[in-house]
Design a protein around this motif. Structure first.
Motif, mmCIF file in Angstrom:
data_model
loop_
_atom_site.group_PDB
_atom_site.id
_atom_site.type_symbol
_atom_site.label_atom_id
_atom_site.label_comp_id
_atom_site.label_asym_id
_atom_site.label_seq_id
_atom_site.Cartn_x
_atom_site.Cartn_y
_atom_site.Cartn_z
ATOM 1 N N VAL A 1 0.778 -1.200 0.030
ATOM 2 C CA VAL A 1 0.000 0.116 0.097
ATOM 3 C C VAL A 1 0.726 1.140 -0.080
ATOM 4 O O VAL A 1 1.888 1.392 0.738
ATOM 5 C CB VAL A 1 -0.980 0.160 1.450
ATOM 6 C CG1 VAL A 1 -1.927 -0.966 1.075
ATOM 7 C CG2 VAL A 1 -0.457 0.106 2.720
ATOM 8 N N SER A 2 0.632 2.373 -0.786
ATOM 9 C CA SER A 2 1.370 3.525 -0.786
ATOM 10 C C SER A 2 0.366 4.747 -1.031
ATOM 11 O O SER A 2 -0.244 4.684 -2.142
ATOM 12 C CB SER A 2 2.371 3.373 -1.863
ATOM 13 O OG SER A 2 3.312 4.420 -1.731
ATOM 14 N N PHE A 3 0.509 5.802 -0.460
ATOM 15 C CA PHE A 3 -0.113 7.262 -0.673
ATOM 16 C C PHE A 3 0.711 7.847 -1.563
ATOM 17 O O PHE A 3 2.205 7.535 -1.605
ATOM 18 C CB PHE A 3 -0.234 7.779 0.775
ATOM 19 C CG PHE A 3 -1.270 7.245 1.455
ATOM 20 C CD1 PHE A 3 -2.681 7.762 1.175
ATOM 21 C CD2 PHE A 3 -0.905 6.719 2.781
ATOM 22 C CE1 PHE A 3 -3.684 7.273 2.246
ATOM 23 C CE2 PHE A 3 -1.954 6.137 3.658
ATOM 24 C CZ PHE A 3 -3.285 6.472 3.319
ATOM 25 N N SER A 4 0.234 8.713 -2.370
ATOM 26 C CA SER A 4 0.819 9.675 -3.383
ATOM 27 C C SER A 4 1.586 10.328 -2.658
ATOM 28 O O SER A 4 1.421 10.653 -1.434
ATOM 29 C CB SER A 4 0.014 10.164 -4.250
ATOM 30 O OG SER A 4 -1.118 10.782 -3.465
ATOM 31 N N PRO A 5 2.780 11.220 -3.367
ATOM 32 C CA PRO A 5 3.462 12.153 -2.539
ATOM 33 C C PRO A 5 2.779 13.249 -1.904
ATOM 34 O O PRO A 5 2.901 13.692 -0.920
ATOM 35 C CB PRO A 5 4.200 12.677 -3.615
ATOM 36 C CG PRO A 5 4.303 11.633 -4.546
ATOM 37 C CD PRO A 5 3.071 11.006 -4.694
ATOM 38 N N ASP A 6 1.433 13.705 -2.548
ATOM 39 C CA ASP A 6 0.805 14.774 -1.940
ATOM 40 C C ASP A 6 -0.304 14.249 -0.673
ATOM 41 O O ASP A 6 -1.133 15.001 -0.295
ATOM 42 C CB ASP A 6 0.035 15.663 -2.988
ATOM 43 C CG ASP A 6 -0.935 14.727 -3.701
ATOM 44 O OD1 ASP A 6 -1.171 13.687 -3.371
ATOM 45 O OD2 ASP A 6 -1.498 15.613 -4.542
ATOM 46 N N GLY A 7 -0.289 12.916 -0.673
ATOM 47 C CA GLY A 7 -1.272 12.102 0.288
ATOM 48 C C GLY A 7 -2.969 12.190 -0.061
ATOM 49 O O GLY A 7 -3.581 11.735 0.703
ATOM 50 N N ARG A 8 -2.820 12.584 -1.304
ATOM 51 C CA ARG A 8 -4.528 12.824 -1.731
ATOM 52 C C ARG A 8 -4.966 11.540 -2.387
ATOM 53 O O ARG A 8 -6.274 11.227 -2.556
ATOM 54 C CB ARG A 8 -4.702 13.900 -2.638
ATOM 55 C CG ARG A 8 -4.362 15.207 -1.906
ATOM 56 C CD ARG A 8 -4.767 16.370 -2.690
ATOM 57 N NE ARG A 8 -4.402 17.613 -2.158
ATOM 58 C CZ ARG A 8 -4.167 18.709 -2.712
ATOM 59 N NH1 ARG A 8 -4.143 18.925 -3.937
ATOM 60 N NH2 ARG A 8 -3.692 19.803 -1.894
ATOM 61 N N CYS A 9 -3.908 10.428 -2.850
ATOM 62 C CA CYS A 9 -4.553 9.237 -3.744
ATOM 63 C C CYS A 9 -3.862 7.983 -3.010
ATOM 64 O O CYS A 9 -2.704 8.196 -2.135
ATOM 65 C CB CYS A 9 -4.052 9.491 -4.955
ATOM 66 S SG CYS A 9 -4.736 8.226 -5.899
ATOM 67 N N LEU A 10 -4.289 6.926 -3.164
ATOM 68 C CA LEU A 10 -3.859 5.900 -2.360
ATOM 69 C C LEU A 10 -3.820 4.626 -3.482
ATOM 70 O O LEU A 10 -4.708 4.638 -4.343
ATOM 71 C CB LEU A 10 -4.687 5.385 -1.145
ATOM 72 C CG LEU A 10 -4.421 4.006 -0.601
ATOM 73 C CD1 LEU A 10 -3.067 4.092 0.114
ATOM 74 C CD2 LEU A 10 -5.308 3.567 0.404
ATOM 75 N N ALA A 11 -2.669 3.881 -3.542
ATOM 76 C CA ALA A 11 -2.640 2.822 -4.480
ATOM 77 C C ALA A 11 -2.307 1.302 -3.681
ATOM 78 O O ALA A 11 -1.745 1.554 -2.521
ATOM 79 C CB ALA A 11 -1.440 2.831 -5.425
ATOM 80 N N SER A 12 -2.791 0.360 -4.277
ATOM 81 C CA SER A 12 -2.355 -0.994 -3.577
ATOM 82 C C SER A 12 -1.863 -2.120 -4.438
ATOM 83 O O SER A 12 -2.458 -1.961 -5.662
ATOM 84 C CB SER A 12 -3.513 -1.706 -2.746
ATOM 85 O OG SER A 12 -4.564 -1.577 -3.529
ATOM 86 N N GLY A 13 -1.297 -3.035 -4.090
ATOM 87 C CA GLY A 13 -0.733 -4.195 -5.063
ATOM 88 C C GLY A 13 -1.157 -5.258 -4.348
ATOM 89 O O GLY A 13 -1.093 -5.511 -2.983
#
Length: 476
Positions: A117-129
């Motif tokens: 799991v990882s948030f985008s650099p600005d913290g506004r978006c989230l991705a997961s694998g």
């Protein structure tokens, strides 16, 4: 203030030497009255450093934070007034992150374990694998799935956002890498192939060195690391030399790449031709994890806690460079390595091939190491069920956080460096208070092992994922 600096020694005063975290003396030693405490010391440090905007500081004597007046401290410790008291001042974040204390959403979607799991650099978006071969983007406002990205043929083992937030790269168990557009969830071009075994880690070139983001480096179980150019969609350099699986990779702020391997070595590479600069030796078993003292700044690029936005890439690059320079100061970038040999080493690779410190105390393998955003602290997660806290500059042991009842897999810091998050095989997340060295929040809720945790760079939310296939969002 002037006459306090010149105060004559008297029976009620204590001789003090103010010292920076790096060990530099701040002016000459001062005689200070016994009723001086942290608020007055804060004034003195701001005065001596000529800070126009007053900054908050914490003060340490030895490894212990000074929370009382000097006289009370001397009494508690039965300390000798004749001996100069060495007080280390440590800058604190001007903003404060509140600990997360509740699960705000449990989002189903993945059909196998969530592995990253990882948030985008600005913290506004989230991705997961996930083990279900997909990458997913999540809408943090509605707390629902945004895009499901299909393209991998095997488990998605690692994901990494470019520091400008425009791309996400994912690496799989089959060895291919795929680039995604976070705005549309679309795959950008064909998969990048070249690695013969699975991808263990990915790291982007820092934004202050190259804007917009073009290059990233991948590490693989095949023993190589590869630098890719996303515009030509080709591997531009293969970093070969390790004799076993490359387990971790970091692209440093000075333009060097660091790789850690199961051959027990850490290699340092320059990135124009891929030449090996030096090899760092010392570990007796696999190197599992690497961390850089500048990692938080490299991850977030131009984005900080104020939420400022930029109109051009050049403007962002300037802001990213200013943030990097400010964070690093005059000190070299530090690297820490964690190993299956139960130990860690602290290195200053640009200065020496010898480690600055060897850090021992874990009873089982060290799985994950991570510097605090301000670089002052260092945390390690181990299969011995503990998380340990160390001084990020000297490598000296500070505290052990005990509470997990099984292996600790991953850790993450709050943006203000005051709180630490851990995720464990025991199905819980825990938030630890760096100042008190105590458990701040226990976060049960997952039905099984927690493999991945991340604290958003803006500090407002935490994401976790694991064996129970759900993604959980935690807020305060």
């Amino acid at each position: 203030m002037e006459n306090r600096d010149q105060q004559e020694p008297g029976s009620g005063s204590v001789m003090c030497q103010l010292v920076s975290p790096e060990g530099d003396h701040l002016g000459a030693a001062l005689y200070l009255p016994q009723n001086v405490g942290p608020p007055q010391l804060q004034e003195i440090v701001n005065h001596l450093l000529h800070n126009e905007d007053k900054l908050p500081y914490a003060f340490y004597i030895g490894d212990e934070e000074l929370s009382v007046q000097l006289g009370a401290y001397m009494q508690q410790k039965n300390a000798n007034v004749e001996v100069t008291l060495r007080i280390v001042y440590q800058p604190q974040a001007v903003f404060r992150i509140r600990p997360v204390n509740r699960c705000s959403a449990t989002i189903a979607g993945h059909t196998e374990a969530v592995l990253a799991v990882s948030f985008s650099p600005d913290g506004r978006c989230l991705a997961s694998g996930s083990g279900d071969t997909t990458v997913r983007f999540w809408d943090l406002n509605t707390q629902t799935p945004l895009f499901t990205c299909k393209g991998h043929k095997n488990w998605v083992l690692c994901i990494a956002w470019s520091p400008d937030g425009n791309h996400l790269v994912s690496g799989s168990k089959s060895g291919e890498l795929i680039l995604w557009d976070p705005k549309t969830g679309k795959q950008l071009g064909t998969p990048l192939t070249g690695h013969r075994k699975w991808i263990t880690a990915v790291s982007w070139e820092p934004f202050h060195l190259q804007a917009p983001c073009r290059r990233f480096v991948s590490a693989s179980k095949d023993g190589d690391a590869r630098i890719w150019d996303i515009t030509t969609r080709k591997c531009v350099i293969a970093l070969t030399g390790h004799t076993n699986s490359v387990t971790c990779v970091k692209w440093g702020g000075d333009g060097l790449i660091y790789t850690g391997s199961e051959d027990c070595l850490i290699k340092v590479w320059e990135t124009s031709q891929g030449k090996l600069v030096k090899t760092l030796q010392g570990h007796g078993h696999w190197v599992n994890s690497l961390a850089l003292s500048t990692e938080y700044i490299l991850r977030t690029g131009a984005y900080d806690h104020t939420g400022k936005t930029y109109s051009t890439a050049d403007e962002m690059k300037e802001a990213a460079l200013a943030r990097y320079k400010k964070m690093r100061g005059n000190a070299p970038e530090r690297l820490v390595s964690g190993s299956d040999d139960f130990t860690m080493f602290l290195w200053e690779p640009t200065i020496s091939k010898q480690p600055k410190a060897r850090m021992t105390g874990h009873q089982k393998l060290v799985n994950h190491v991570y510097f605090s955003p301000d670089g002052q602290w260092l945390a390690s997660a181990s299969f011995d069920k503990s998380v340990k806290l160390w001084n990020g500059i000297t490598g000296k042991f500070v505290a052990a956080f005990r509470g997990h009842v099984a292996d600790v897999y991953q850790i993450s810091w709050s943006a203000d460096s005051r709180l630490l998050l851990s995720g464990s095989k025991d199905s819980t997340l825990k938030v630890w208070d760096i100042r008190t060295h105590k458990l701040k929040q226990d976060l049960p809720g997952h039905a099984d092992e927690v493999y991945a945790v991340d604290w958003s760079p803006d500090g407002e939310k935490v994401a976790s994922g694991g064996k129970d296939r759900v993604l959980k969002l935690w807020m305060n």
